[in-house]
Design an enzyme around this catalytic site. Structure first.
Site, short mmCIF file in Angstrom:
data_model
loop_
_atom_site.label_atom_id
_atom_site.label_comp_id
_atom_site.label_asym_id
_atom_site.label_seq_id
_atom_site.Cartn_x
_atom_site.Cartn_y
_atom_site.Cartn_z
N CYS A 146 0.84 -1.21 0.00
CA CYS A 146 0.00 0.00 0.00
C CYS A 146 0.88 1.26 0.00
O CYS A 146 1.54 1.52 -1.00
CB CYS A 146 -0.99 -0.06 1.15
SG CYS A 146 -2.43 0.94 0.82
N GLU A 170 -1.15 -8.05 5.74
CA GLU A 170 -0.89 -8.19 7.18
C GLU A 170 -2.17 -8.06 8.01
O GLU A 170 -2.15 -8.30 9.21
CB GLU A 170 0.16 -7.15 7.62
CG GLU A 170 -0.34 -5.72 7.79
CD GLU A 170 -0.61 -4.97 6.48
OE1 GLU A 170 -0.52 -5.59 5.39
OE2 GLU A 170 -0.96 -3.77 6.54
N HIS A 221 -3.51 -5.00 1.85
CA HIS A 221 -2.87 -5.17 3.16
C HIS A 221 -2.87 -6.64 3.60
O HIS A 221 -3.74 -7.05 4.37
CB HIS A 221 -3.63 -4.36 4.21
CG HIS A 221 -3.36 -2.91 4.17
ND1 HIS A 221 -2.42 -2.29 4.97
CD2 HIS A 221 -3.90 -1.92 3.41
CE1 HIS A 221 -2.41 -1.00 4.71
NE2 HIS A 221 -3.28 -0.75 3.77
N1 GLN Z 1 -3.43 6.34 0.56
C1 GLN Z 1 -2.28 6.14 1.39
C2 GLN Z 1 -1.09 6.94 0.92
O1 GLN Z 1 -1.17 7.58 -0.06
C3 GLN Z 1 -1.93 4.67 1.43
C4 GLN Z 1 -2.98 3.96 2.19
C5 GLN Z 1 -2.50 2.75 2.88
O2 GLN Z 1 -1.31 2.49 3.01
N2 GLN Z 1 -3.45 2.00 3.38
O3 GLN Z 1 -0.08 6.96 1.57
#
Ligand code: GLN
Length: 188
Positions: A79, A165, A163
């Protein structure tokens, strides 16, 4: 590998405790990384989800951005971590990524992902997930959602838009530890 792999989790902000727990359950020794010298001797590094701008700012403040660029072992970005390894940030993976590209209504959702391992689908948790806009020729797509890549590998770098995790399914972390084992046996 005879000993357990030593995996660092970048522990500046975000879901680092959940990654540490998943990695320990998958058999790794885990080190929370907050300073550049803590990368020494690691077999791999996880960059967690969270807020990419915050993580980037803190990492730069501690000199961890340069240290991670110089780190030669496998890296797993999830992410926000996927954003941080892309072309526009650390440049570890040949990817162009859009932040928060799913929009407000569908900002966070869960979806079943086929990992291509012949097993049941993996439940992907997407939280304000980044979207992959472009991938280099050497990048391998390991899972897709609606025709878009959400789990990819560029050599020693694994990235997930979701995610892994946050579910109890360890398959994606195990895939990363396989990369680590391969890289370690090449080095040995
Ligand atoms: N939208 C977040 C960002 O730009 C990432 C979101 C996440 O890691 N769950 O950093």
């Amino acid at each position: 590998m005879a000993r357990s792999p030593r995996i660092g989790v970048l522990a500046l902000q975000g879901a680092f405790r959940e990654h540490a727990r998943a990695l320990r359950r998958a058999g790794a020794d885990v080190v929370e990384v907050r300073r550049p010298e803590q990368l020494d001797g690691l077999d791999g590094l996880v960059i967690p989800g969270g807020e990419s701008t915050t993580i980037a700012k803190l990492a730069a403040g501690y000199g961890l951005d340069e240290a991670i660029r110089a780190f030669e072992r496998p890296v797993f970005g999830t992410c926000a971590g996927m954003i941080l390894v892309d072309r526009a940030h650390l440049g570890l993976a040949d990817l162009e990524v859009d932040r928060n590209a799913y929009g407000r209504q569908v900002a966070s959702f869960e979806a079943d992902l086929e990992l291509g391992d012949g097993e049941a689908p993996f439940r992907g948790v997407f939280i304000r997930a980044p979207r992959v806009r472009d991938v280099g020729a050497g990048v391998e797509v390991l899972a897709e959602l609606g025709g878009e890549p959400v789990l990819l590998r560029d050599g020693r770098v694994l990235v997930a838009a979701f995610h892994p995790e946050l579910t109890d399914d360890l398959r994606v972390h195990e895939r990363f530890l396989e990369l680590v084992t391969e890289a370690t046996s090449v080095r040995a």
